[in-house]
Design an enzyme around this catalytic site. Structure first.
Site, short mmCIF file in Angstrom:
data_model
loop_
_atom_site.label_atom_id
_atom_site.label_comp_id
_atom_site.label_asym_id
_atom_site.label_seq_id
_atom_site.Cartn_x
_atom_site.Cartn_y
_atom_site.Cartn_z
N THR A 1 0.73 -1.17 0.06
CA THR A 1 -0.22 -0.01 -0.12
C THR A 1 0.77 0.93 0.09
OG1 THR A 1 -1.93 -1.12 1.09
CG2 THR A 1 -1.63 1.28 1.61
N GLY B 1 -10.84 -2.67 3.51
CA GLY B 1 -9.79 -2.53 4.44
C GLY B 1 -9.75 -1.32 5.34
N THR C 1 -0.09 1.25 6.96
CA THR C 1 -0.17 0.01 6.02
C THR C 1 -0.12 -0.98 6.94
OG1 THR C 1 0.90 -0.98 4.29
CG2 THR C 1 2.32 0.42 5.79
N GLY C 2 -0.58 -2.08 6.37
CA GLY C 2 -0.56 -3.51 7.03
C GLY C 2 -1.64 -4.14 7.09
N1 ASP Z 1 -3.98 -1.80 4.81
C1 ASP Z 1 -4.37 -2.49 3.56
C2 ASP Z 1 -5.46 -3.37 3.77
O1 ASP Z 1 -5.73 -4.36 4.59
C3 ASP Z 1 -3.25 -3.47 2.89
C4 ASP Z 1 -1.80 -3.01 3.05
O2 ASP Z 1 -1.55 -1.86 3.76
O3 ASP Z 1 -0.93 -3.72 2.69
O4 ASP Z 1 -6.42 -3.14 2.71
#
Ligand code: ASP
Length: 303
Positions: A172, A202, A223-224
């Site tokens: 992300t 998300g 992010t995560g």
């Molecule tokens: N947070 C994002 C989600 O869960 C994914 C990511 O940050 O890699 O959609």
């Protein structure tokens, strides 16, 4: 009005990024940081810097946003994005939108041209068309590499969302800026998590979770693993920590500690407080980011 020194940081996701992916992530983050910094140095707004930087990362297939995003379980690209203006607390977001190359541009349209804060799916596509944003064919967003990864996941019986953050590359993207007038802005854009259910949204486009900005406290982008980030409203938690007088770095670290302790979550957060101090923390093996320090661009993936 007294002018302040601008500040800028971008991220390109927090994952267990393999060595081979590092150069591409760092180059994309640096490019985005340069774009945003050029705007801020010329007196441009924090919102403009955030939008332009995120747009460049959406166009870069190295990241899980715009072109090169992860595919959902049906093999489609569904994108989420948000932008927030810390001066007014206005924000705009889109969720599960298809056929839009730069969802951050659409998120800004939601903020500035509609009375709403979040528009999803078909409604978001309609808004894009009404404002002349090109609607692209799915194939324009889909890269061959993503298709291969999606096929591999389909064959992986033990695949889970949480393990994806331990092992899968790509990230992300997000940005946080403070402009010369002292205003903060933040934004985040994503293709979400690999093999997500159709319509899954998300943390990224949700105020306080994937992004927050308030001139009185701080701006942040996360992010995560989204389902865990939502549980602790990660970006608001980080900004509240900065508002309570904590140092920017300590506020970011405390927020990630809350994510780990209370939600067994995985992720990262970038932050700029109202004095322009930068913080960044993550509990994944790596997080790609670039920022400006004493006028120089810095970038890294390690803690
Ligand atoms: N947070 C994002 C989600 O869960 C994914 C990511 O940050 O890699 O959609």
């Amino acid at each position: 009005m007294t002018e302040v020194t601008p500040a800028f940081i971008v991220h390109g996701g927090a994952w267990d990024m393999p060595d081979a992916e590092v150069p591409g992530h760092l180059a994309g983050c640096r490019r985005a940081a340069e774009i945003g910094w050029a705007i801020l140095s010329q007196g441009g707004s924090a919102v403009d810097a955030v939008e332009a930087a995120i747009r460049s990362m959406e166009d870069d297939p190295a990241f899980d946003a715009g072109v090169g995003a992860w595919l959902n379980e049906a093999g489609e690209v569904e994108l989420d994005a948000i932008i927030m203006d810390g001066a007014t607390l206005e924000s705009g977001a889109v969720a599960a939108v298809q056929h839009v190359r730069n969802p951050i541009v659409l998120a800004r349209l939601v903020m500035e041209r509609t009375p709403h804060a979040l528009i999803a799916a078909k409604g978001a596509e309609k808004l894009a068309a009404q404002h002349g944003l090109p609607l692209v064919d799915e194939s324009a967003l889909l890269t061959g590499q993503e298709l291969e990864r999606w096929r591999a996941i389909k064959e992986q019986r033990d695949f889970s969302m949480k393990t994806a953050f331990g092992g899968a590359p790509r990230g992300t993207v997000g940005a946080v800026a403070r402009d010369r007038r002292g205003h903060l802005a933040a934004g985040t854009s994503t293709g979400g998590t690999p093999n997500k259910m159709q319509g899954r949204v998300g943390d990224s486009p949700l105020i306080g979770c994937g992004c927050y900005a308030d001139d009185l406290s701080a701006g942040a982008s996360a992010t995560g693993w989204g389902e865990s980030i939502m549980k602790v409203v990660l970006c608001k938690t980080a900004c509240d920590g900065a508002a309570a007088g904590g140092a920017a770095q300590a506020a970011a670290e405390n927020a990630i500690a809350v994510l780990a302790d209370r939600a067994q979550g995985l992720g990262g957060v970038i932050l700029i407080d109202r004095q322009g101090n930068i913080g960044c923390a993550f509990n994944t093996p790596r997080m790609a980011r670039a920022w400006i320090e004493h006028g120089q661009i810095r970038a890294g993936v390690e803690a």
